[in-house]
Design a protein around this motif. Structure first.
Motif, mmCIF file in Angstrom:
data_model
loop_
_atom_site.group_PDB
_atom_site.id
_atom_site.type_symbol
_atom_site.label_atom_id
_atom_site.label_comp_id
_atom_site.label_asym_id
_atom_site.label_seq_id
_atom_site.Cartn_x
_atom_site.Cartn_y
_atom_site.Cartn_z
ATOM 1 N N ILE A 208 7.430 24.344 19.593
ATOM 2 C CA ILE A 208 7.720 25.212 20.743
ATOM 3 C C ILE A 208 9.186 25.074 21.126
ATOM 4 O O ILE A 208 9.881 26.063 21.378
ATOM 5 C CB ILE A 208 6.820 24.849 21.940
ATOM 6 C CG1 ILE A 208 5.347 25.118 21.602
ATOM 7 C CG2 ILE A 208 7.226 25.639 23.187
ATOM 8 C CD1 ILE A 208 4.382 24.611 22.663
ATOM 9 N N ALA A 209 9.670 23.833 21.152
ATOM 10 C CA ALA A 209 11.068 23.588 21.514
ATOM 11 C C ALA A 209 12.018 24.282 20.551
ATOM 12 O O ALA A 209 13.059 24.807 20.960
ATOM 13 C CB ALA A 209 11.335 22.082 21.542
ATOM 14 N N ASP A 210 11.663 24.313 19.259
ATOM 15 C CA ASP A 210 12.502 25.015 18.286
ATOM 16 C C ASP A 210 12.587 26.506 18.608
ATOM 17 O O ASP A 210 13.644 27.135 18.445
ATOM 18 C CB ASP A 210 11.938 24.829 16.876
ATOM 19 C CG ASP A 210 12.248 23.460 16.295
ATOM 20 O OD1 ASP A 210 13.129 22.767 16.848
ATOM 21 O OD2 ASP A 210 11.609 23.085 15.293
ATOM 22 N N VAL A 211 11.468 27.086 19.063
ATOM 23 C CA VAL A 211 11.469 28.502 19.445
ATOM 24 C C VAL A 211 12.395 28.719 20.640
ATOM 25 O O VAL A 211 13.185 29.672 20.665
ATOM 26 C CB VAL A 211 10.035 28.967 19.773
ATOM 27 C CG1 VAL A 211 10.049 30.362 20.396
ATOM 28 C CG2 VAL A 211 9.172 28.974 18.511
ATOM 29 N N TYR A 212 12.315 27.825 21.622
ATOM 30 C CA TYR A 212 13.179 27.952 22.797
ATOM 31 C C TYR A 212 14.647 27.845 22.405
ATOM 32 O O TYR A 212 15.495 28.588 22.900
ATOM 33 C CB TYR A 212 12.823 26.878 23.835
ATOM 34 C CG TYR A 212 11.614 27.198 24.674
ATOM 35 C CD1 TYR A 212 10.451 27.700 24.102
ATOM 36 C CD2 TYR A 212 11.609 26.994 26.044
ATOM 37 C CE1 TYR A 212 9.338 27.986 24.855
ATOM 38 C CE2 TYR A 212 10.496 27.279 26.818
ATOM 39 C CZ TYR A 212 9.359 27.771 26.216
ATOM 40 O OH TYR A 212 8.266 28.063 26.975
ATOM 41 N N LEU A 213 14.937 26.905 21.501
ATOM 42 C CA LEU A 213 16.319 26.738 21.051
ATOM 43 C C LEU A 213 16.802 28.003 20.340
ATOM 44 O O LEU A 213 17.965 28.420 20.507
ATOM 45 C CB LEU A 213 16.409 25.531 20.114
ATOM 46 C CG LEU A 213 17.799 25.053 19.730
ATOM 47 C CD1 LEU A 213 18.602 24.635 20.965
ATOM 48 C CD2 LEU A 213 17.712 23.891 18.745
ATOM 49 N N GLY A 214 15.920 28.626 19.565
ATOM 50 C CA GLY A 214 16.281 29.875 18.903
ATOM 51 C C GLY A 214 16.617 30.971 19.888
ATOM 52 O O GLY A 214 17.574 31.738 19.696
#
Length: 236
Positions: A208-214
């Motif tokens: 999920i955090a990777d999606v937010y970073l994207g």
């Protein structure tokens, strides 16, 4: 030049901490929740330089501006570039006629908190010549299921708030996004209640955090206003 500041409200040991880890290489972190700073150890952020973390207690609307001011004093000259409103609606499903007005108001308060957070973070983002505001949503932001009447209205309201803010502040350089998390997140609390799950059945906090970073790294010519994410085996 000091690192930019990322403000995370709802910084718990699951997804909130994962978002903090994802942002740590490039940002100083203002972390906020009802239990911070006492609960900071539970976030397991020991691998992040501690002089880049400031934990501030959420105690009402004024505490957002107080936290941002304290972070700016801690890191002079650092621009506020990211705000993540991750604190969710209290999970209290049940038959409509078993619920009270107080139950309803408690769930609606999650939308009030998103409002208060946005009122505090947006002036700081504008002063920094742009940035990103992400509001976390849930499945019921789009459709309200049976026994979710008390919870769904606040979630709908958060989605509407994000949509309106995106249209107002996008032209001013503020990327406002709403992320619908459609499914159970694989946290210690969920595992304690439901046991372990096979791969693809629950969302992983780090993913999920990777999606937010994207989303945070998107270029202004192709901004996401709303996104939904779910594990591969989620029914939808």
């Amino acid at each position: 030049m000091p690192l930019p500041i990322a403000v995370i409200y709802g910084a718990g040991p699951g997804t909130g901490a994962a978002i903090a880890r994802a942002l740590a290489p490039t940002h100083s972190l203002l972390l906020m929740s009802r239990s911070l700073p006492q609960s900071l150890g539970r976030l397991a952020l020991d691998d992040i330089p501690q002089d880049r973390i400031y934990a501030h207690k959420y105690s009402g609307a004024a505490s957002f501006a107080e936290g941002i001011k304290a972070a700016q004093e801690r890191w002079p000259g650092a621009p506020v570039k990211v705000g993540v409103c991750h604190a969710g609606v209290p999970f209290s499903p049940g038959p409509f006629l078993s619920k009270t007005t107080e139950d309803f108001k408690e769930c609606l308060d999650s939308a009030v908190q998103a409002w208060d957070f946005s009122q505090a973070i947006l002036p700081a983002l504008l002063a920094s010549n742009g940035g990103t505001l992400i509001i976390t949503g849930a499945t019921m932001a789009r459709r309200a299921g049976k026994n979710f009447a008390a919870m769904a209205a606040g979630t709908f309201a958060r989605r509407a708030l994000a949509q309106s803010l995106s249209k107002e502040f996008g032209p001013q350089g503020i990327h406002v996004a709403h992320v619908v998390i459609d499914g159970l997140i694989n946290t210690e609390r969920v595992e304690g209640m439901l046991g372990k799950a096979e791969p693809g059945c629950r969302l992983e906090p780090a993913d999920i955090a990777d999606v937010y970073l994207g989303i945070i790294n998107q270029k202004p010519s192709a901004w996401t206003q709303e996104m939904d994410i779910r594990p591969a085996k989620e029914k939808w």
